[in-house]
Design a protein around this motif. Structure first.
Motif, short mmCIF file in Angstrom:
data_model
loop_
_atom_site.label_atom_id
_atom_site.label_comp_id
_atom_site.label_asym_id
_atom_site.label_seq_id
_atom_site.Cartn_x
_atom_site.Cartn_y
_atom_site.Cartn_z
N PHE A 53 20.49 -24.21 -54.60
CA PHE A 53 21.60 -24.92 -54.44
C PHE A 53 21.62 -25.03 -52.71
O PHE A 53 21.41 -24.17 -52.17
N THR A 54 21.69 -26.41 -52.47
CA THR A 54 21.64 -26.94 -51.02
C THR A 54 22.51 -27.84 -50.53
O THR A 54 23.24 -28.58 -51.53
N GLY A 55 23.11 -27.64 -49.43
CA GLY A 55 23.89 -28.66 -48.72
C GLY A 55 23.48 -30.06 -48.40
O GLY A 55 22.24 -30.31 -48.58
N PRO A 56 24.12 -30.79 -47.92
CA PRO A 56 23.73 -32.02 -47.75
C PRO A 56 22.64 -32.26 -46.50
O PRO A 56 21.72 -33.13 -46.46
N ASP A 57 22.71 -31.12 -45.74
CA ASP A 57 21.51 -31.07 -44.72
C ASP A 57 20.28 -30.32 -45.29
O ASP A 57 19.43 -30.13 -44.41
N GLY A 58 20.47 -30.11 -46.64
CA GLY A 58 19.00 -29.39 -47.11
C GLY A 58 18.93 -27.67 -46.99
O GLY A 58 18.20 -27.25 -47.57
N LYS A 59 20.21 -27.47 -46.23
CA LYS A 59 20.00 -25.82 -46.15
C LYS A 59 20.68 -25.20 -47.58
O LYS A 59 21.55 -25.75 -47.95
N PRO A 60 20.39 -23.87 -47.66
CA PRO A 60 20.78 -23.27 -48.82
C PRO A 60 22.23 -23.10 -48.69
O PRO A 60 22.82 -22.51 -47.74
N VAL A 61 23.01 -23.01 -49.65
CA VAL A 61 24.63 -22.76 -49.79
C VAL A 61 24.77 -21.83 -51.12
O VAL A 61 23.76 -21.83 -52.18
N SER A 62 25.74 -21.31 -51.03
CA SER A 62 26.17 -20.23 -52.18
C SER A 62 27.14 -21.08 -53.01
O SER A 62 27.94 -21.77 -52.36
N VAL A 63 27.19 -20.62 -54.54
CA VAL A 63 28.09 -21.25 -55.16
C VAL A 63 28.60 -19.93 -55.99
O VAL A 63 27.76 -18.87 -56.15
N SER A 64 29.97 -20.10 -56.60
CA SER A 64 30.51 -18.86 -57.44
C SER A 64 30.54 -19.49 -58.82
O SER A 64 30.33 -20.59 -59.01
N TYR A 159 15.60 -24.92 -72.90
CA TYR A 159 16.26 -26.13 -72.29
C TYR A 159 17.46 -25.19 -71.59
O TYR A 159 17.79 -23.99 -72.04
N ILE A 160 17.75 -25.77 -70.62
CA ILE A 160 18.99 -25.36 -69.75
C ILE A 160 20.31 -26.33 -70.11
O ILE A 160 20.06 -27.71 -69.66
N ALA A 161 21.51 -25.87 -70.34
CA ALA A 161 22.48 -26.89 -70.55
C ALA A 161 23.80 -26.14 -70.18
O ALA A 161 23.99 -25.08 -69.94
N GLY A 162 24.48 -27.24 -69.95
CA GLY A 162 26.03 -26.84 -69.45
C GLY A 162 26.40 -26.17 -68.21
O GLY A 162 26.92 -25.34 -67.88
N MET A 163 25.30 -26.55 -67.29
CA MET A 163 25.64 -25.64 -66.02
C MET A 163 26.70 -26.03 -65.32
O MET A 163 26.85 -27.50 -65.03
N THR A 164 27.51 -25.15 -64.87
CA THR A 164 28.73 -25.36 -64.01
C THR A 164 28.64 -24.44 -62.88
O THR A 164 28.06 -23.24 -63.01
N PHE A 165 29.42 -24.42 -61.69
CA PHE A 165 29.67 -23.75 -60.82
C PHE A 165 30.84 -24.13 -59.81
O PHE A 165 31.21 -25.22 -60.07
N SER A 166 31.30 -23.33 -59.06
CA SER A 166 32.29 -23.93 -58.00
C SER A 166 31.76 -23.68 -56.78
O SER A 166 30.85 -22.77 -56.39
N ALA A 167 31.87 -24.81 -55.72
CA ALA A 167 31.67 -24.74 -54.54
C ALA A 167 32.28 -23.69 -53.84
O ALA A 167 33.55 -23.53 -54.08
N ALA A 169 34.17 -22.98 -50.22
CA ALA A 169 34.79 -23.69 -49.36
C ALA A 169 33.90 -23.70 -48.02
O ALA A 169 33.91 -24.55 -47.23
N ASN A 170 33.71 -22.46 -47.57
CA ASN A 170 33.06 -22.28 -46.13
C ASN A 170 31.65 -22.94 -46.18
O ASN A 170 31.01 -23.08 -45.24
N ASN A 171 31.06 -23.30 -47.33
CA ASN A 171 29.91 -24.03 -47.57
C ASN A 171 29.98 -25.59 -47.07
O ASN A 171 29.03 -26.27 -47.00
N CYS A 172 31.08 -25.91 -46.99
CA CYS A 172 31.56 -27.65 -47.04
C CYS A 172 31.38 -28.02 -45.41
O CYS A 172 31.73 -27.20 -44.70
#
Length: 172
Positions: A53-64, A159-167, A169-172
């Protein structure tokens, strides 16, 4: 291992329609053993697939609350016996045709050596996975535990199906 099948081009990591007995689309992970003899390489021949998972700048971000389903964990005698391991700390629920939790110590695998499930309509080969703690990547290790090969191709797919996650906030 190589992506795709022994006899066709690389069509691994492609989006496909309904998988795993749900109405969810999936990401196909297809691979084949490449040893020149029909030996049993087991975990020595494996594919490792990283979901990062990466942000718009290409750096890694965490998701929950990352959640997804690995579908079509199955087997055909003399051809393939799917084995799936996931990195990190997660919880999982295996369907009736799968044993193990998906960790390195308890890989998710088909419950027997000759149990093929229909890719699109069967949920018996599913492993539901949830990462509660924040994560920036997951590595899925996939290998073939066939005890012997009968001369058919040694291609296998999940197959990988139904992937969901929450962003977070401090990654934005």
């Amino acid at each position: 291992m190589k992506s795709g099948t022994e006899t066709s081009g690389d069509d691994s990591l492609s989006a496909v329609g309904q998988v795993g007995g749900s109405f969810a689309n999936g990401l196909r992970i297809q691979q084949t053993v490449t040893t020149p003899v029909y030996s049993t390489p087991k975990r020595a021949a494996r594919g490792a697939y990283t979901f990062a998972f990466t942000g718009p700048d290409g750096k890694p971000v965490s998701v929950s609350n990352l959640a997804f389903t690995v579908t079509d964990i199955d087997s055909t005698a003399g051809d393939f016996w799917d084995v799936v391991e996931l990195s990190g700390t997660f919880s999982s629920t295996a369907a009736s045709g799968v044993t193990g939790t998906g960790t390195t110590d308890s890989p998710a695998t088909a419950a027997s050596s000759n149990t093929a499930f229909a890719d699109t309509t069967s949920s018996a080969g599913n492993l539901n996975v949830t990462y509660q703690a924040p994560t920036s990547s997951v590595i899925l290790t996939y290998w073939n535990n066939a005890q012997k090969f009968s001369g058919v191709d040694r291609s296998q797919g999940i197959y990988i199906a139904g992937m969901t996650f929450s962003a977070i906030a401090n990654n934005c």
